[in-house]
Design a protein around this motif. Structure first.
Motif, PDB file in Angstrom:
ATOM      1  N   ILE A 175       0.839  -1.209   0.000  1.00 45.47           N
ATOM      2  CA  ILE A 175       0.000   0.000   0.000  1.00 45.47           C
ATOM      3  C   ILE A 175       0.871   1.255   0.000  1.00 45.47           C
ATOM      4  O   ILE A 175       0.589   2.230  -0.714  1.00 45.47           O
ATOM      5  N   ARG A 176       1.953   1.227   0.802  1.00 47.04           N
ATOM      6  CA  ARG A 176       2.856   2.388   0.812  1.00 47.04           C
ATOM      7  C   ARG A 176       3.493   2.584  -0.564  1.00 47.04           C
ATOM      8  O   ARG A 176       3.682   3.717  -1.036  1.00 47.04           O
ATOM      9  N   GLU A 177       3.883   1.483  -1.200  1.00 42.15           N
ATOM     10  CA  GLU A 177       4.493   1.581  -2.520  1.00 42.15           C
ATOM     11  C   GLU A 177       3.548   2.199  -3.543  1.00 42.15           C
ATOM     12  O   GLU A 177       3.990   2.823  -4.520  1.00 42.15           O
ATOM     13  N   GLU A 178       2.230   2.044  -3.293  1.00 37.41           N
ATOM     14  CA  GLU A 178       1.237   2.638  -4.185  1.00 37.41           C
ATOM     15  C   GLU A 178       0.980   4.091  -3.826  1.00 37.41           C
ATOM     16  O   GLU A 178       0.152   4.755  -4.469  1.00 37.41           O
ATOM     17  N   GLY A 179       1.652   4.604  -2.761  1.00 38.36           N
ATOM     18  CA  GLY A 179       1.498   6.001  -2.379  1.00 38.36           C
ATOM     19  C   GLY A 179       0.337   6.273  -1.441  1.00 38.36           C
ATOM     20  O   GLY A 179       0.036   7.431  -1.137  1.00 38.36           O
ATOM     21  N   LEU A 180      -0.318   5.243  -0.946  1.00 40.76           N
ATOM     22  CA  LEU A 180      -1.467   5.419  -0.034  1.00 40.76           C
ATOM     23  C   LEU A 180      -0.957   5.388   1.406  1.00 40.76           C
ATOM     24  O   LEU A 180      -1.237   4.456   2.178  1.00 40.76           O
ATOM     25  N   PHE A 181      -0.186   6.411   1.779  1.00 36.58           N
ATOM     26  CA  PHE A 181       0.480   6.394   3.079  1.00 36.58           C
ATOM     27  C   PHE A 181      -0.512   6.488   4.245  1.00 36.58           C
ATOM     28  O   PHE A 181      -0.330   5.851   5.281  1.00 36.58           O
ATOM     29  N   ARG A 182      -1.560   7.308   4.085  1.00 37.55           N
ATOM     30  CA  ARG A 182      -2.523   7.434   5.177  1.00 37.55           C
ATOM     31  C   ARG A 182      -3.248   6.109   5.406  1.00 37.55           C
ATOM     32  O   ARG A 182      -3.450   5.685   6.556  1.00 37.55           O
ATOM     33  N   LEU A 183      -3.634   5.444   4.348  1.00 42.05           N
ATOM     34  CA  LEU A 183      -4.298   4.152   4.473  1.00 42.05           C
ATOM     35  C   LEU A 183      -3.363   3.126   5.106  1.00 42.05           C
ATOM     36  O   LEU A 183      -3.776   2.329   5.954  1.00 42.05           O
ATOM     37  N   ALA A 184      -2.089   3.176   4.728  1.00 41.50           N
ATOM     38  CA  ALA A 184      -1.136   2.208   5.280  1.00 41.50           C
ATOM     39  C   ALA A 184      -0.943   2.392   6.773  1.00 41.50           C
ATOM     40  O   ALA A 184      -0.638   1.432   7.495  1.00 41.50           O
ATOM     41  N   ALA A 185      -1.104   3.632   7.268  1.00 41.56           N
ATOM     42  CA  ALA A 185      -0.893   3.906   8.691  1.00 41.56           C
ATOM     43  C   ALA A 185      -2.163   3.758   9.511  1.00 41.56           C
ATOM     44  O   ALA A 185      -2.118   3.848  10.746  1.00 41.56           O
ATOM     45  N   THR A 186      -3.306   3.534   8.847  1.00 40.02           N
ATOM     46  CA  THR A 186      -4.579   3.434   9.573  1.00 40.02           C
ATOM     47  C   THR A 186      -4.655   2.104  10.323  1.00 40.02           C
ATOM     48  O   THR A 186      -4.456   1.041   9.720  1.00 40.02           O
TER      49      THR A 186
END
Length: 613
Positions: free
Chosen positions: A424-435
């Motif tokens: 998910i982080r690699e896809e740039g969805l950092f907020r989702l990855a930290a949820t």
């Protein structure tokens, strides 16, 4: 000697002389056993034979200068299942606050048996009548809270009783349980109080009971959080240490739902298993509380005195003529019942000495015989424990294997979660990855039979299952066992797996997977259990023997089978092969043209697999 019952109470000093009141109650109690019980003297220590199989021992200490009195009555009864002892203690000591205390214990020294300890019949423990009589006589209290002999009615118009109940629930110094119930709408308050008095008879002295009318339920409900409600037609058991503000503490206090209780009552008549179910946690709480350190020190002293009294009585058994204590605790000196040799007969001393020697030898022989019997009993017990140890080792190995499997699954799940977050982080969805993940909506597993039945009767947790269990007593037989939590947990896991198996078949029509294959394949997103717990079929011997086969015919709706019964051979093993070894029998009715449900016909001890005469 396992402790099977305990009540502990304090009595206000202005309530009168507790020792005198207790002595009078004990005397009335023992008088019911006949004249030998009525002769027990509570003003001094002594040993009394009540019958060939029962005896009473009294230990008494008085110190008028310090205002201190200790009194202990121990009764012993030899029964087929062991030696039962009731130990009633009364302590008046100005240094203890409050200065008057009483407690009654019951212990059982089990008789040796040939069968496995797991097969031993469950002890049917009822509180001693002396406890009820004593609580009716004195103003007993648990800390600062009343401890009545039976349940009290709380009406909404009685401010004092409503405050008493709420204070008892919240009391930080309470050591025993509070059991509260709301009166059903189809029963009078007085009638429900009588019904609950019968149900709580097994818990006398170990809890304070309260029966609320509708107005009281409304008032008390407004003062307690929803997670600690007292249900109308149900029962709430408040264990010590209630934390009203902590929601995580609320599930700790058992709740018997109205739906569960409805299955066990007709009007104001309640079946016996309800009392047994309610008494379980109540008794556990009472036994785990222990005595406060000052009273524990007194208890140890009185126990030592009682042991000395028992040994003296054993070594001097039936030596009345030689001047030793007789069968009923009296002394045989000049003021007793002994025969004193006459001074006019020179041979008196010699004859008395010879008689004393004979009695001494007889007493030694009796003591030797009893010691031999004790050695034999202990040897039998050692053999039983050795066998149980081997069974427990096998069970431990089985559980260790399951734990290792669960750990591997947990490790794999954690790795998968980390891997997904990285993607998910690699896809740039950092907020989702930290949820953080949301809270698991699935309820925690039940740990008691009562909780399991509540989940079953609720009807929402297992929508693909249909329960046709006719005899709930087979389920309640699993209560009061040291393995109850294990059995309940495994039963719940089995039910979740069966429910998900039905869901899988609905989601994947035409898959053709039987339950055995489903467990082996472990489809992603569906609950499973270890496949070795499943027995897909009974043996030919069982299926071809009429009486054994009949025991596996269980009820189903007529749309499944017009006769209303089908043979259920598939079952799930909830324990290994010894003792009660519970089983869960089921019948899957899945696929086109079916009801798309799994029917649960039986949950209880292992059904017989051999014919008996």
């Amino acid at each position: 000697m396992p402790l099977v019952y305990r009540t502990l109470a304090s009595v206000p000093e202005d309530d009168g002389d507790l020792v005198a009141a207790a002595s009078a109650v004990f005397s009335r109690w023992l008088s019911k056993r006949g004249n030998s019980g009525a002769r027990v003297d509570f003003t001094r220590s002594g040993h009394y034979e009540l019958s060939n199989r029962s005896r009473a021992l009294v230990v008494r200490h008085d110190n008028p200068e310090e205002g201190l009195t200790f009194l202990r009555l121990t009764t012993e009864s030899d029964k087929p299942d062991g030696v039962w002892r009731t130990i009633a203690s009364v302590v008046v000591d100005p240094e203890l606050s409050p200065g008057q205390h009483l407690w009654i214990d019951m212990t059982v020294d089990p008789a040796p048996r040939e069968e496995s300890p797991a097969d031993h019949p469950r002890l049917d423990v009822m509180p001693p009548e002396a406890a009820r009589m004593l609580l009716q006589e004195v103003a007993a209290r648990d800390g600062a809270q009343p401890l009545p002999a039976g349940p009290r009615i709380v009406r909404g118009r009685d401010d004092a009783l409503v405050d008493t109940l709420v204070s008892a629930i919240r009391a930080p110094d309470r050591r025993l349980a509070v059991v509260a119930t709301g009166t059903p709408r189809d029963v009078t308050v007085a009638g429900w109080r009588e019904a609950m008095a019968g149900a709580l008879a097994r818990s006398t002295g170990m809890c304070a009971g309260y029966v609320l009318d509708a107005a009281a339920l409304e008032r008390v409900g407004a003062l307690l959080p929803r997670g600690l409600d007292i249900p109308t037609g149900g029962v709430r058991t408040f264990l010590p240490g209630v934390d009203v503000a902590d929601e995580s503490d609320h599930p700790r206090h058992p709740r018997m739902s109205p739906a569960t209780l409805d299955t066990a009552r007709e009007g104001d008549r309640i079946r016996n298993w309800v009392g047994a179910a309610l008494s379980r946690r109540v008794r556990e709480t009472a036994l785990e509380a222990g005595l406060p350190p000052p009273l524990a020190a007194v208890d140890a002293l009185l126990a030592e005195e009682t042991t000395d009294l028992r040994l003296r009585a054993l070594s001097r058994a039936d030596r009345g003529p030689s001047g030793a204590p007789g069968r009923n605790g009296g002394t045989n000196g000049n003021g007793g019942h002994g025969r004193i040799p006459s001074a006019r007969h020179p041979s008196g001393d010699t004859a008395a000495g010879g008689l004393a020697s004979v009695h001494e030898r007889d007493a030694q022989e009796q003591l030797t015989q009893r010691l031999r019997e004790e050695v034999k009993r202990q040897s039998t017990r050692i053999a039983e424990l050795s066998e149980e140890r081997q069974e427990l080792l096998a069970e431990t190995a089985d559980l260790a294997e399951e734990v290792e499997t669960a750990r591997e699954q947990l490790r794999a799940a954690r790795f998968e979660a980390r891997w997904l977050r990285e993607r998910i982080r690699e896809e740039g969805l950092f907020r989702l990855a930290a949820t953080p993940a949301p809270r698991d909506p699935q309820q925690r597993p039940p740990v008691t039979v009562r909780e399991l039945l509540d989940r079953i009767t609720d009807g929402s947790a297992l929508p693909h299952l249909f329960f046709t269990i006719e005899d709930h007593d087979t389920v309640h037989e699993l209560e009061d066992s040291r393995k109850e939590t294990l059995w309940v947990t495994r039963a719940w896991e089995a039910l979740l797996a069966l429910n998900d198996y039905a869901r899988y078949q609905f989601d994947n029509p035409g898959s053709g997977l039987g339950f055995h294959s489903y467990l082996r394949e472990t489809p992603d997103g569906y609950q499973v259990i270890p496949v070795k717990r499943l027995a897909s079929q009974e043996s030919d011997y069982v299926r071809n023997r009429g009486k054994l086969n009949e025991k596996r015919l269980f009820r189903v709706p007529t749309e499944v089978e017009p006769s209303g019964r089908v043979p259920m051979y598939a079952h799930i093993k909830l324990d290994i092969e010894y003792g009660i070894c519970p089983r869960l029998y089921f019948y899957p009715h899945l696929g086109p043209g079916t009801t798309n449900r799994v029917y649960i016909g039986y949950l209880g001890r292992h059904l017989p697999v051999q014919q008996s005469n």
